[in-house]
Design an enzyme around this catalytic site. Structure first.
Site, PDB file in Angstrom:
ATOM      1  N   LYS A  23      -5.370   2.940  -3.083  1.00 46.18           N
ATOM      2  CA  LYS A  23      -4.985   2.897  -4.502  1.00 46.18           C
ATOM      3  C   LYS A  23      -5.597   1.700  -5.120  1.00 46.18           C
ATOM      4  O   LYS A  23      -5.997   1.635  -6.282  1.00 46.18           O
ATOM      5  CB  LYS A  23      -3.529   2.521  -4.462  1.00 46.18           C
ATOM      6  CG  LYS A  23      -2.938   2.881  -5.874  1.00 46.18           C
ATOM      7  CD  LYS A  23      -1.363   2.781  -5.881  1.00 46.18           C
ATOM      8  CE  LYS A  23      -0.675   2.473  -7.413  1.00 46.18           C
ATOM      9  NZ  LYS A  23       0.670   2.467  -7.290  1.00 46.18           N
ATOM     10  N   HIS A  82       8.723   7.859   0.130  1.00 50.05           N
ATOM     11  CA  HIS A  82       8.008   6.398  -0.600  1.00 50.05           C
ATOM     12  C   HIS A  82       8.875   5.325  -0.651  1.00 50.05           C
ATOM     13  O   HIS A  82       8.616   4.283  -0.768  1.00 50.05           O
ATOM     14  CB  HIS A  82       7.445   6.881  -2.033  1.00 50.05           C
ATOM     15  CG  HIS A  82       6.634   5.845  -2.396  1.00 50.05           C
ATOM     16  ND1 HIS A  82       5.270   5.711  -2.056  1.00 50.05           N
ATOM     17  CD2 HIS A  82       6.931   4.676  -3.398  1.00 50.05           C
ATOM     18  CE1 HIS A  82       4.704   4.555  -2.883  1.00 50.05           C
ATOM     19  NE2 HIS A  82       5.727   3.971  -3.436  1.00 50.05           N
ATOM     20  N   ARG A  98       1.425   4.525   2.660  1.00 51.77           N
ATOM     21  CA  ARG A  98       1.709   5.586   1.799  1.00 51.77           C
ATOM     22  C   ARG A  98       1.580   6.901   2.086  1.00 51.77           C
ATOM     23  O   ARG A  98       0.817   7.135   3.027  1.00 51.77           O
ATOM     24  CB  ARG A  98       0.897   5.549   0.355  1.00 51.77           C
ATOM     25  CG  ARG A  98       0.981   4.137  -0.640  1.00 51.77           C
ATOM     26  CD  ARG A  98      -0.122   4.026  -1.679  1.00 51.77           C
ATOM     27  NE  ARG A  98       0.336   2.896  -2.366  1.00 51.77           N
ATOM     28  CZ  ARG A  98      -0.363   1.689  -2.037  1.00 51.77           C
ATOM     29  NH1 ARG A  98      -1.110   1.592  -1.173  1.00 51.77           N
ATOM     30  NH2 ARG A  98      -0.206   0.503  -2.894  1.00 51.77           N
ATOM     31  N   TYR A 113     -10.884 -16.726  -2.538  1.00 47.88           N
ATOM     32  CA  TYR A 113     -11.056 -17.761  -1.539  1.00 47.88           C
ATOM     33  C   TYR A 113      -9.969 -17.112  -0.068  1.00 47.88           C
ATOM     34  O   TYR A 113     -10.356 -17.657   0.886  1.00 47.88           O
ATOM     35  CB  TYR A 113     -10.467 -19.147  -1.858  1.00 47.88           C
ATOM     36  CG  TYR A 113     -11.349 -19.706  -2.879  1.00 47.88           C
ATOM     37  CD1 TYR A 113     -12.303 -20.619  -2.220  1.00 47.88           C
ATOM     38  CD2 TYR A 113     -11.276 -19.677  -4.370  1.00 47.88           C
ATOM     39  CE1 TYR A 113     -13.210 -21.276  -3.204  1.00 47.88           C
ATOM     40  CE2 TYR A 113     -12.199 -20.253  -5.025  1.00 47.88           C
ATOM     41  CZ  TYR A 113     -13.048 -21.121  -4.374  1.00 47.88           C
ATOM     42  OH  TYR A 113     -14.073 -21.811  -5.158  1.00 47.88           O
ATOM     43  N   HIS A 123      -0.913  -4.104  -1.180  1.00 53.87           N
ATOM     44  CA  HIS A 123      -0.760  -4.517  -2.336  1.00 53.87           C
ATOM     45  C   HIS A 123      -1.736  -5.668  -2.649  1.00 53.87           C
ATOM     46  O   HIS A 123      -2.044  -6.294  -1.587  1.00 53.87           O
ATOM     47  CB  HIS A 123       0.789  -4.998  -2.803  1.00 53.87           C
ATOM     48  CG  HIS A 123       1.696  -4.000  -2.769  1.00 53.87           C
ATOM     49  ND1 HIS A 123       3.036  -4.279  -2.856  1.00 53.87           N
ATOM     50  CD2 HIS A 123       1.465  -2.725  -2.968  1.00 53.87           C
ATOM     51  CE1 HIS A 123       3.514  -3.003  -2.948  1.00 53.87           C
ATOM     52  NE2 HIS A 123       2.667  -2.170  -3.127  1.00 53.87           N
TER      53      HIS A 123
END
Length: 222
Positions: free
Chosen positions: A76, A150, A49, A186, A176
């Site tokens: 973020k 972006h 970003r 896990y 993300h």
């Protein structure tokens, strides 16, 4: 009683660069001078970003291992994020002047953080140059609007899908969150070594050399 706003309002997608325009755009960007142009190159190479790159400090970078570690408080998702750096990304960093008294890698003229508008202005000027030459420029193939910084993350994500890279690995590269809470408990690997391969392949694609052999950096001298 009201529905979630995300279920009512249509998502506003950032205009992205078409894959067919990538190599031409990358070549044109390389001909531009200035710290903002180099920051935009770095944003593209890392799929990061704008704010993560603009706030990047020298203390976050390990040139010896080719890793940029973004601390959790700058992410973020609130989680530390490691970014493998390609040869070109490292070359950009090594070529930057270090401003005395400023911790920022891509420092503004007075030593502060570059503004988001400064990065966006580079892409706007590139688009204007194309239009003055009588060409349509770098338009998002779906919404027909000029690509923005972006949107480069969307371009990268489309490329990973076209190349057949695992979804989770591509999503991790974009910082993300992957899976639900149980899955994340896990699956703690950030696939750094595998992402290094992927980002090197992406760097070759930017050059228009998608079929070139991927050269990995095991260790780069500072």
């Amino acid at each position: 009683l009201l529905p979630n706003p995300s279920k009512v309002a249509k998502p506003q997608h950032h205009p992205a660069l078409a894959l067919s325009d990538v190599s031409g755009w990358w070549s044109a960007l390389g001909q531009r001078e200035g710290i903002a142009a180099r920051a935009l190159e770095f944003i593209t190479l890392t799929a990061a970003r704008s704010g993560e790159v603009r706030g990047m400090t020298w203390g976050e970078v390990d040139l010896a291992t080719g890793i940029w570690t973004v601390p959790a408080d700058r992410m973020k998702a609130g989680r530390e994020h490691r970014v493998p750096l390609t040869e070109r990304a490292i070359a950009i960093l090594k070529g930057l002047p270090r401003m005395e008294g400023s911790p920022y890698v891509f420092a503004a003229p007075r030593g502060g953080m570059l503004s988001d508008m400064t990065i966006s202005a580079v892409m706007r000027r590139m688009q204007v140059a194309e239009e003055k030459a009588g060409r349509p420029g770098y338009l998002d193939p779906q919404i027909k609007r000029p690509a923005v910084p972006h949107g480069l993350r969307s371009t990268f994500r489309q490329w990973t899908a076209e190349k057949g890279y695992p979804r989770d690995m591509a999503e991790i590269a974009l910082a993300h969150q992957v899976g639900n809470d149980v899955e994340r408990a896990y699956q703690r690997s950030d696939m750094l070594d595998r992402r290094r391969h992927m980002m090197a392949d992406w760097a070759f694609f930017l050059l228009g050399e998608s079929g070139a052999k991927v050269m990995l950096i095991s260790k780069v001298s500072a």
